[in-house]
Write a protein that holds these residues in place. Structure first.
Motif, PDB file in Angstrom:
ATOM      1  N   ASP A   1      53.968  55.022  -1.652  1.00 23.63           N
ATOM      2  CA  ASP A   1      52.581  55.475  -1.870  1.00 23.63           C
ATOM      3  C   ASP A   1      52.187  55.107  -3.295  1.00 23.63           C
ATOM      4  OD1 ASP A   1      50.113  56.675  -1.358  1.00 23.63           O
ATOM      5  OD2 ASP A   1      50.803  58.657  -1.991  1.00 23.63           O
TER       6      ASP A   1
ATOM      7  N   GLU B   1      53.692  58.708   1.574  1.00 21.83           N
ATOM      8  CA  GLU B   1      52.390  59.234   2.002  1.00 21.83           C
ATOM      9  C   GLU B   1      52.581  60.589   2.671  1.00 21.83           C
ATOM     10  OE1 GLU B   1      50.058  56.591   4.335  1.00 21.83           O
ATOM     11  OE2 GLU B   1      50.088  54.974   2.849  1.00 21.83           O
TER      12      GLU B   1
ATOM     13  N   LYS C   1      52.484  61.203   6.529  1.00 20.56           N
ATOM     14  CA  LYS C   1      53.479  60.620   7.434  1.00 20.56           C
ATOM     15  C   LYS C   1      54.646  61.583   7.628  1.00 20.56           C
ATOM     16  CE  LYS C   1      52.580  55.736   6.395  1.00 20.56           C
ATOM     17  NZ  LYS C   1      53.148  54.478   5.855  1.00 20.56           N
TER      18      LYS C   1
ATOM     19  N   ARG D   1      58.677  58.290   6.315  1.00 23.14           N
ATOM     20  CA  ARG D   1      58.625  58.045   4.877  1.00 23.14           C
ATOM     21  C   ARG D   1      59.947  57.490   4.348  1.00 23.14           C
ATOM     22  NH1 ARG D   1      56.682  63.585   2.364  1.00 23.14           N
ATOM     23  NH2 ARG D   1      56.004  64.470   4.335  1.00 23.14           N
TER      24      ARG D   1
ATOM     25  N   GLY E   1      49.698  48.402  -2.448  1.00 25.91           N
ATOM     26  CA  GLY E   1      49.136  49.671  -2.902  1.00 25.91           C
ATOM     27  C   GLY E   1      48.616  49.580  -4.320  1.00 25.91           C
TER      28      GLY E   1
ATOM     29  N   LYS F   1      46.153  49.305   3.910  1.00 25.47           N
ATOM     30  CA  LYS F   1      45.804  50.309   2.912  1.00 25.47           C
ATOM     31  C   LYS F   1      44.295  50.499   2.820  1.00 25.47           C
ATOM     32  CE  LYS F   1      47.033  53.146  -0.431  1.00 25.47           C
ATOM     33  NZ  LYS F   1      47.837  54.361  -0.162  1.00 25.47           N
TER      34      LYS F   1
ATOM     35  N   TYR G   1      43.117  52.532   5.760  1.00 25.69           N
ATOM     36  CA  TYR G   1      43.482  53.937   5.515  1.00 25.69           C
ATOM     37  C   TYR G   1      42.473  54.584   4.568  1.00 25.69           C
ATOM     38  CZ  TYR G   1      46.035  57.838   3.385  1.00 25.69           C
ATOM     39  OH  TYR G   1      46.380  59.061   2.890  1.00 25.69           O
ATOM     40  N   GLU G   2      42.115  53.856   3.505  1.00 25.95           N
ATOM     41  CA  GLU G   2      41.148  54.364   2.534  1.00 25.95           C
ATOM     42  C   GLU G   2      39.774  54.574   3.179  1.00 25.95           C
ATOM     43  OE1 GLU G   2      43.261  51.825  -1.105  1.00 25.95           O
ATOM     44  OE2 GLU G   2      41.384  51.151  -0.179  1.00 25.95           O
TER      45      GLU G   2
ATOM     46  N   TYR H   1      39.789  57.722   5.169  1.00 24.82           N
ATOM     47  CA  TYR H   1      39.776  58.886   4.272  1.00 24.82           C
ATOM     48  C   TYR H   1      38.385  59.094   3.679  1.00 24.82           C
ATOM     49  CZ  TYR H   1      40.817  62.031   0.448  1.00 24.82           C
ATOM     50  OH  TYR H   1      40.792  63.102  -0.412  1.00 24.82           O
TER      51      TYR H   1
END
Length: 463
Positions: A327, A348, A351, A356, A368, A431, A434-435, A438
């Protein structure tokens, strides 16, 4: 003397049911609590009219397992005082029927923080809790305690300006990767992490869970995000090129790449590497991208290009996997006077623990960090009427630091991450998606940052 047993568990559970959802560290925001059970309640000591207990609570959620499961376990250290104080009022539990006692978040009380420090120094076992030191380490007792900064998904406290003690608010069964990887890196002599000194664990119900860890507190260090943002702010305040700004970040990005490569090399040396078909990694990425399109409709137009990127990544064949940070971003690194340190190897939080701890490509960590450069570059432009030229200057800052970081990484590893462009791009896309999910759920006004990256990595059909 304060007697915490005067507060019965039923009343305590009811108060926690109302209080927990308001806490920053509660991971299931947006889900409805359907139950809260106090499964373990351990008195950990008292002093100066203050009693402390360590609770494990199981929280039932009205949420599908894919969103974290229907039951989550948390640890909640509590303080009990006969008289409250103004500085603890914000952390007090709603127990209106208590006339002579207040109950509150114990990690906000310096007295209780110091008590935990003494238990760690003495390597005590209290109830189901065990306080352990790294072999050969001695921790001083009597250190003053204070909470560190803003509340996050975990809570960190300082002991005597010597140790940082971090408690993982959400508790998972098994070995915690933050502790595991710090121990492994300590055994290699890695200079890019703060040394681990001790940890707290429980075997409640016969199942090991790691609750917290103590490591050296790095005085006078600066967070990577704060340092990078200052550079961007200086760039946007004038009309100089990034390389001409006094706070140009490129040399720092290079040294950060060096630090990350050293950590990767040390983890590979201690815990080994293996080969894995790239297909297994990128198929998971494609699945997440396609699922995200149902949450962020704007992603649908990018799916064809995303599938093409995934296909190119699959064509790379096998890739080397190992234990990684999991992460990594600018908020997970500290700049000291001599080097960069990586922190928070927990992975993360959303998860499962098993996932992880699964080996992955070092390119995930690289991606990342590249995404974090992009966020730092464009963060200050949110909510402004900035021109495309300004956005281009910000993007150039991100690209300059991406180049410097990869150059630094390659100088140690001997392998340039950019040489695996398709696989690195797939991890960046993962990533960014995912962002986007969010931001769509939590900060819609920030959605433009990841969407710009997605448009670059996987252009929409209509151009």
């Amino acid at each position: 003397m304060t007697d915490s047993t005067l507060v019965n568990t039923v009343d305590l559970a009811a108060a926690l049911h109302a209080w927990v959802p308001q806490q920053r560290w509660f991971a299931a925001k947006g889900s409805r609590l359907v139950s809260l059970d106090v499964v373990d309640r351990v008195p950990v000591g008292s002093r100066h009219g203050v009693a402390a207990e360590h609770l494990l609570v199981d929280i039932g959620l009205d949420a599908p397992p894919s969103d974290g499961g229907r039951v989550q376990r948390y640890q909640i250290p509590l303080g009990f005082r006969e008289n409250g104080s103004d500085d603890l009022a914000a952390w007090q539990l709603p127990l209106p029927n208590l006339d002579s006692m207040v109950v509150y978040d114990g990690l906000r009380d310096p007295v209780i923080i110091a008590l935990y420090g003494d238990l760690l120094a003495a390597q005590e076992s209290v109830g189901s809790l065990s306080f352990l030191n790294v072999h050969g380490t001695s921790i001083d007792s009597g250190m003053a305690g204070r909470v560190l900064g803003a509340e996050q998904s975990n809570t960190s406290v300082i002991l005597g300006d010597v140790l940082l003690l971090k408690l993982f608010r959400q508790v998972s069964a098994g070995i915690n990767p933050d502790i595991e990887l710090h121990k492994a890196l300590a055994e290699t002599g890695c200079s890019n992490v703060a040394p681990l000194r001790g940890w707290i664990e429980t075997t409640f119900g016969g199942e090991l869970s790691m609750l917290g860890m103590a490591q050296d507190f790095v005085v006078d260090s600066a967070e990577g995000w704060t340092t990078a943002l200052a550079s961007v702010r200086d760039l946007l305040a004038g009309d100089l090129a990034a390389e001409d700004v006094d706070s140009d970040f490129a040399s720092e990005a290079f040294e950060l790449g060096v630090a990350v490569a050293h950590v990767h090399a040390d983890l590979a040396e201690k815990l080994g590497t293996s080969k894995r078909q790239a297909t297994s990694s990128v198929d998971e990425i494609l699945g997440r991208v396609e699922e995200a399109a149902s949450i962020v409709p704007e992603l649908a137009a990018h799916l064809p290009a995303a599938r093409e990127l995934i296909a190119r990544a699959e064509a790379t064949g096998t890739t080397t996997v190992q234990r990684i940070h999991g992460d990594l971003h600018l908020g997970q690194v500290l700049r000291t006077s001599s080097t960069w340190l990586l922190i928070d190897f927990e992975g993360e939080p959303a998860k499962p623990m098993e996932e992880r701890r699964r080996p992955d490509s070092p390119l995930r960590d690289v991606a990342g960090m590249l995404r974090s450069f992009d966020y730092a570059a464009h963060h200050l432009l949110l909510g402004t009427d900035s021109s495309e030229a300004t956005y281009e200057r910000a993007s150039n800052w991100a690209q300059r630091n991406t180049t410097a970081f990869c150059d630094g990484y390659a100088s140690v590893s001997g392998a340039d991450p950019r040489a695996e462009a398709a696989l690195l791009g797939a991890y960046e896309l993962d990533k960014a998606v995912y962002e986007a999910v969010y931001e769509a759920r939590n900060r819609p006004t920030w959605l433009d940052i990841p969407m710009r990256a997605i448009r670059r990595l996987a252009p929409a059909i209509d151009g």
